[in-house]
Write a protein that holds these residues in place. Sequence first.
Motif, mmCIF file in Angstrom:
data_model
loop_
_atom_site.group_PDB
_atom_site.id
_atom_site.type_symbol
_atom_site.label_atom_id
_atom_site.label_comp_id
_atom_site.label_asym_id
_atom_site.label_seq_id
_atom_site.Cartn_x
_atom_site.Cartn_y
_atom_site.Cartn_z
ATOM 1 N N ASP A 1 6.668 9.830 10.012
ATOM 2 C CA ASP A 1 6.482 8.305 9.482
ATOM 3 C C ASP A 1 5.418 7.755 9.568
ATOM 4 N N THR B 1 4.221 5.150 7.571
ATOM 5 C CA THR B 1 4.072 3.868 6.747
ATOM 6 C C THR B 1 3.106 3.117 7.272
ATOM 7 N N VAL C 1 10.403 12.287 11.737
ATOM 8 C CA VAL C 1 11.653 12.004 10.806
ATOM 9 C C VAL C 1 12.504 13.031 11.372
ATOM 10 N N ILE D 1 13.251 8.532 1.239
ATOM 11 C CA ILE D 1 11.939 8.017 1.661
ATOM 12 C C ILE D 1 11.895 6.670 1.192
ATOM 13 N N ARG E 1 8.864 4.188 2.174
ATOM 14 C CA ARG E 1 8.132 4.721 3.379
ATOM 15 C C ARG E 1 7.163 5.589 2.849
ATOM 16 N N TRP F 1 5.716 9.327 4.238
ATOM 17 C CA TRP F 1 5.934 10.416 5.113
ATOM 18 C C TRP F 1 4.968 11.554 5.190
#
Length: 165
Positions: free
Chosen positions: A52, A54, A75, A114, A117, A119
Amino acid sequence: MAESFRGMKIIGIILIIYAALVATHEGEFWPFSIYPMFSQAGNPWTRAMVLDVTDLPDEIIWQEHQLDQKIAPPVPLRSIGVDQIDYSNFISKTDEWTPTRLDALRQMLGPGNIQERSWMAAKVHGTLVGEDSVMVTIQPFLLITADSVYTNPNLPSAHYQKKVR
């Protein structure tokens, strides 16, 4: 005659012992194992993971790094209903990343999972270093959002196209 009988008896005992070992180990007995931990030990390997990214700045997300210096949390695929083995095979064994394959990856992870976010589909390479150490490198490969998939600008296009043999 007695010696041949004795030899046959020894061979029979060995076969009985072998059959007992194979029967109690679901058909697998180490010298003849199909498991990679025995048959491919020491060979380099590639698997895949999702990170992740983000909250990471753009200049960091595409940097290759070691596993012990992981820059983003993984994740957990099981929690979103994705089988880790299927995902890893999809990433590591796809030779040609067409728009259809890229969208299939996005659909596999689920745009609903998702959401807002970002990924990172990363390739994880392991190599034996010396006689007793393993170096594990995380190579950012594909950045996935709910509506798009982006390739790593630091990798040559050959990483995403079919290899000519």
